[in-house]
Design a protein around this motif. Structure first.
Motif, short mmCIF file in Angstrom:
data_model
loop_
_atom_site.label_atom_id
_atom_site.label_comp_id
_atom_site.label_asym_id
_atom_site.label_seq_id
_atom_site.Cartn_x
_atom_site.Cartn_y
_atom_site.Cartn_z
N GLU A 17 3.48 8.43 -5.40
CA GLU A 17 3.25 8.32 -3.92
C GLU A 17 1.82 8.32 -3.65
O GLU A 17 1.29 7.22 -3.01
CB GLU A 17 3.98 9.29 -3.15
CG GLU A 17 3.82 8.90 -1.49
CD GLU A 17 4.25 10.05 -0.81
OE1 GLU A 17 4.69 9.93 0.30
OE2 GLU A 17 4.00 11.30 -1.43
N LYS A 18 0.90 9.20 -3.89
CA LYS A 18 -0.38 9.26 -3.85
C LYS A 18 -1.11 7.97 -4.60
O LYS A 18 -2.11 7.51 -3.84
CB LYS A 18 -1.04 10.39 -4.25
CG LYS A 18 -0.74 11.59 -3.25
CD LYS A 18 -1.19 13.05 -3.81
CE LYS A 18 -0.60 14.13 -3.11
NZ LYS A 18 -1.17 15.48 -3.39
N GLN A 19 -0.92 7.64 -5.62
CA GLN A 19 -1.40 6.50 -6.36
C GLN A 19 -1.01 5.35 -5.78
O GLN A 19 -2.15 4.36 -5.42
CB GLN A 19 -0.85 6.49 -7.67
CG GLN A 19 -1.89 7.49 -8.62
CD GLN A 19 -1.29 7.20 -10.26
OE1 GLN A 19 -0.23 6.22 -10.54
NE2 GLN A 19 -1.96 7.81 -10.94
N LEU A 20 -0.01 4.95 -5.16
CA LEU A 20 0.36 3.59 -4.56
C LEU A 20 -0.03 3.68 -3.10
O LEU A 20 -0.77 2.69 -2.76
CB LEU A 20 2.00 3.60 -4.48
CG LEU A 20 2.68 3.57 -5.69
CD1 LEU A 20 4.04 3.57 -5.71
CD2 LEU A 20 2.35 2.09 -6.38
N LEU A 21 -0.20 4.68 -2.70
CA LEU A 21 -0.86 4.62 -0.99
C LEU A 21 -2.58 4.64 -1.29
O LEU A 21 -2.89 3.88 -0.67
CB LEU A 21 -0.74 6.24 -0.50
CG LEU A 21 0.66 6.52 0.05
CD1 LEU A 21 0.46 7.87 0.57
CD2 LEU A 21 0.91 5.48 1.06
N SER A 22 -3.20 5.14 -2.52
CA SER A 22 -4.56 4.70 -2.62
C SER A 22 -4.61 3.27 -2.93
O SER A 22 -6.02 2.58 -2.76
CB SER A 22 -5.09 5.70 -3.85
OG SER A 22 -4.50 5.46 -4.83
N MET A 23 -3.71 2.65 -3.52
CA MET A 23 -3.81 1.19 -3.89
C MET A 23 -3.43 0.35 -2.58
O MET A 23 -3.73 -0.92 -2.73
CB MET A 23 -2.91 0.88 -5.03
CG MET A 23 -3.19 1.46 -6.41
SD MET A 23 -1.92 1.49 -7.44
CE MET A 23 -1.12 -0.25 -7.38
N GLY A 24 -3.00 0.90 -1.57
CA GLY A 24 -2.92 0.07 -0.25
C GLY A 24 -1.26 -0.10 0.02
O GLY A 24 -1.05 -1.09 0.65
N ILE A 25 -0.47 0.25 -0.86
CA ILE A 25 0.83 0.17 -0.85
C ILE A 25 1.64 1.17 -0.12
O ILE A 25 1.40 2.52 -0.32
CB ILE A 25 1.67 -0.05 -2.24
CG1 ILE A 25 1.06 -1.03 -3.17
CG2 ILE A 25 3.16 -0.21 -2.09
CD1 ILE A 25 1.44 -1.21 -4.51
N ASN A 26 2.39 0.80 0.85
CA ASN A 26 3.06 1.97 1.77
C ASN A 26 4.39 2.46 1.04
O ASN A 26 5.44 2.08 0.63
CB ASN A 26 3.59 1.25 3.12
CG ASN A 26 4.00 2.27 4.10
OD1 ASN A 26 3.84 3.45 3.90
ND2 ASN A 26 4.72 1.66 4.99
N ALA A 27 3.75 3.74 0.53
CA ALA A 27 5.10 4.52 -0.24
C ALA A 27 5.45 5.53 0.37
O ALA A 27 4.62 6.28 1.17
CB ALA A 27 4.34 4.83 -1.54
N TYR A 28 6.47 5.98 0.05
CA TYR A 28 7.12 7.39 0.67
C TYR A 28 8.04 8.02 -0.09
O TYR A 28 8.92 7.36 -0.61
CB TYR A 28 8.09 6.97 2.08
CG TYR A 28 8.84 7.97 2.67
CD1 TYR A 28 8.07 9.02 3.11
CD2 TYR A 28 10.17 7.97 2.90
CE1 TYR A 28 9.04 10.27 3.85
CE2 TYR A 28 10.98 9.12 3.40
CZ TYR A 28 10.26 10.16 3.88
OH TYR A 28 10.84 11.25 4.50
#
Length: 103
Positions: A17-28
């Protein structure tokens, strides 16, 4: 934009989740707080509610960007299509998990 279910490597849900958020992808990653007890200490940790799964809100054209993260394995499929979770289901999940984090 739709919410999709992603499979991750085991016990890597929060990191993914943290990696995807840092890539600009909304993850939960739905999680709850839990107190783990060892012989010498107690520690409050976040435990994912859906093991090896996270939810991403992404456009159809950017659907393959999630595989830039090495922790993501694949999408979940239902009846031959990517499994879609509605926004109302996400809100219900957040509503019922939020009081558990306050304990």
């Amino acid at each position: 934009m739709n919410w999709y279910v992603l499979y991750t490597k085991p016990r890597c849900e929060i990191k993914a989740e943290k990696q995807l958020l840092s890539m600009g992808i909304n993850a939960y990653c739905p999680s709850r707080s839990e107190v783990k007890v060892w012989s010498d200490r107690k520690k409050k940790i976040d435990v994912p509610v859906l093991p090896s799964m996270i939810l991403v809100n992404i456009n159809e054209r950017d659907i393959n960007r999630v595989f830039q993260s090495p922790l993501v394995i694949r999408y979940m499929f239902w009846l031959g299509k990517r499994a879609v979770v509605t926004q109302s289901e996400i809100e219900i999940l957040k509503k019922y998990l939020y009081p558990l984090t306050l304990l």
